[in-house]
Motif scaffolding. Structure first.
Motif, PDB file in Angstrom:
ATOM      1  N   GLU A 308       0.831  -1.207   0.000  1.00 54.84           N
ATOM      2  CA  GLU A 308       0.000   0.000   0.000  1.00 54.84           C
ATOM      3  C   GLU A 308       0.863   1.254   0.000  1.00 54.84           C
ATOM      4  OE1 GLU A 308      -2.566  -0.369   3.323  1.00 54.84           O
ATOM      5  OE2 GLU A 308      -3.862  -1.880   2.389  1.00 54.84           O
ATOM      6  N   SER A 312       1.058   3.737  -3.087  1.00 58.76           N
ATOM      7  CA  SER A 312       0.645   5.120  -2.861  1.00 58.76           C
ATOM      8  C   SER A 312       1.710   6.094  -3.334  1.00 58.76           C
ATOM      9  CB  SER A 312       0.361   5.341  -1.371  1.00 58.76           C
ATOM     10  OG  SER A 312      -0.787   4.621  -0.958  1.00 58.76           O
ATOM     11  N   SER A 381      -4.861   8.476   1.272  1.00 60.29           N
ATOM     12  CA  SER A 381      -4.491   7.048   1.296  1.00 60.29           C
ATOM     13  C   SER A 381      -3.037   6.859   1.725  1.00 60.29           C
ATOM     14  CB  SER A 381      -4.709   6.435  -0.089  1.00 60.29           C
ATOM     15  OG  SER A 381      -6.068   6.468  -0.458  1.00 60.29           O
ATOM     16  N   ALA A 385      -1.867   4.793   4.872  1.00 62.83           N
ATOM     17  CA  ALA A 385      -0.968   3.651   4.682  1.00 62.83           C
ATOM     18  C   ALA A 385       0.246   3.729   5.599  1.00 62.83           C
ATOM     19  CB  ALA A 385      -0.525   3.559   3.234  1.00 62.83           C
TER      20      ALA A 385
END
Length: 391
Positions: A308, A312, A381, A385
């Motif tokens: 993630e 990202s 996000s 994360a």
């Protein structure tokens, strides 16, 4: 910030998570009670029978304690504490995830509000094109097919505007649900998208991921399974318990002789399981398998967290490059519009070209708005994360 605060206070899923944490904390008290002696008091009074001549009155004070020689109760207590810590971390992660969802949905509402305005301007430009085409058809300078084409594009533009307006309403309703409100799309959204904060620096240490509440919860689930497995193993060994009691009895029917009243007594008991159909062994095997499952799940979640973060950061870079390209395209479209404006003014350019240029500029602005909205959502996000930022 105000909306996030409202969501944290009124979201029903969070309220349910808080109730689970409360249950886990109380279960810790229950599973840890065996570490301490238990004290019980009893009182008894006999009832006269038809053929009896007196009453019996007595009381009993009893203390018992299991000597935790093999750690069964300690492991049981540690498992309950780890379970409570896991529930608390799950609640923390749910709070962070809810805050992220509110932020993303709010940015989405701002983006849709801006897109509706831009699409509305696009419709007006198409309406102007239809008007010019109608005039030219009347004087015979253009064919009716050109008018039909312009009207078709106008209908498409109005349909796109209606779809954006519907998406805007649905986005606001989704936000109201997150806030714990009734979803009637009454929340007011105004203004444009905020500026993007500074990007995360290069070389972020991976130990930042250790702060992620979902990873902490998974780690505590491993600890829970480990302690339950050890407690189940210890349950297969003999139990040693101590007990002491103080009692007193008074009777009108008979007289106690040669016994102190009240009287004090004590005992030591050993209980060893011999045969139970393999239930204790099976229970220990189940908890051992659960420990293995929790360990594998923790490793999988850790790899997912790393993916993630990497994903990202890659998305952040890609979106930043796209914004630069779209901004460059915007500047070129603006220069061309200026040129077309001059040429239309002096009569060397068809006025329809200027409206078409305005539409191209509006389309580029809409793409830029969508990309900036995606940037903001992606930044949320990235923060999530990394377990809450990188400062």
């Amino acid at each position: 910030n105000a909306l996030i605060k409202e969501a944290l206070e009124h979201n029903r899923n969070l309220q349910a998570g808080a109730a689970r944490v409360e249950q886990a904390r109380e279960m810790t008290t229950i599973d840890s009670a065996g570490l301490f002696p238990s004290l019980n008091f009893g009182l008894r009074e006999g009832v006269k029978a038809s053929n009896s001549t007196g009453d019996i009155v007595g009381w009993l004070l009893n203390v018992s304690w299991e000597l935790d020689l093999w750690g069964r109760v300690r492991y049981q207590s540690n498992a309950a504490k780890a379970q409570a810590a896991s529930a608390e971390a799950d609640l923390h992660w749910a709070r962070e995830s809810l805050a992220a969802a509110v932020a993303k949905t709010w940015f989405g509402a701002l983006q849709n509000h801006e897109l509706v305005q831009l699409q509305g301007a696009w419709v007006k430009e198409q309406e102007a094109l239809v008007g010019i085409t109608e005039q030219r058809v009347r004087i015979g300078a253009m064919a009716k097919s050109d008018l039909y084409e312009a009207q078709f594009r106008l209908q498409q533009a109005r349909d796109s505007l209606a779809q954006l307006q519907l998406a805007n309403v649905q986005n606001i309703q989704a936000l109201e649900i997150l806030l714990g409100r009734y979803p009637d799309a009454s929340l007011t959204v105004a203004g444009g998208l905020p500026a993007l904060p500074s990007a995360p620096p290069k070389g972020i240490p991976t130990n930042l991921l250790e702060r992620r509440p979902d990873l902490i919860a998974a780690e505590q689930r491993v600890a829970t399974a480990f302690n339950r497995a050890r407690s189940a193993e210890a349950a297969r060994l003999p139990k040693l318990s101590l007990a002491a009691g103080l009692s007193s009895i008074r009777s009108d029917m008979f007289l106690l002789k040669d016994i102190d009243n009240p009287s004090l007594g004590g005992s030591i008991s050993i209980l060893a399981p011999i045969f139970n159909g393999g239930a204790l062994k099976a229970q220990a095997n189940i908890f051992s398998a659960q420990q293995k499952e929790a360990s594998i799940a923790y490793g999988a979640l850790a790899m997912q967290a790393i993916q993630e973060v990497e994903g990202s950061l890659a998305a952040e870079q890609s979106l930043a490059q796209r914004v630069l390209l779209l901004e460059g395209g915007m500047r070129e479209q603006q220069r061309l519009r200026e040129v077309d404006t001059v040429r239309v003014r002096i009569g060397s350019r068809d006025p329809r070209a200027l409206h078409s240029r305005e539409q191209l500029l509006l389309s580029t602005q809409m793409n830029l708005t969508q990309t900036r909205g995606a940037q903001l959502a992606q930044r949320v996000s990235t923060v999530l994360a990394l377990g809450g930022g990188w400062e």
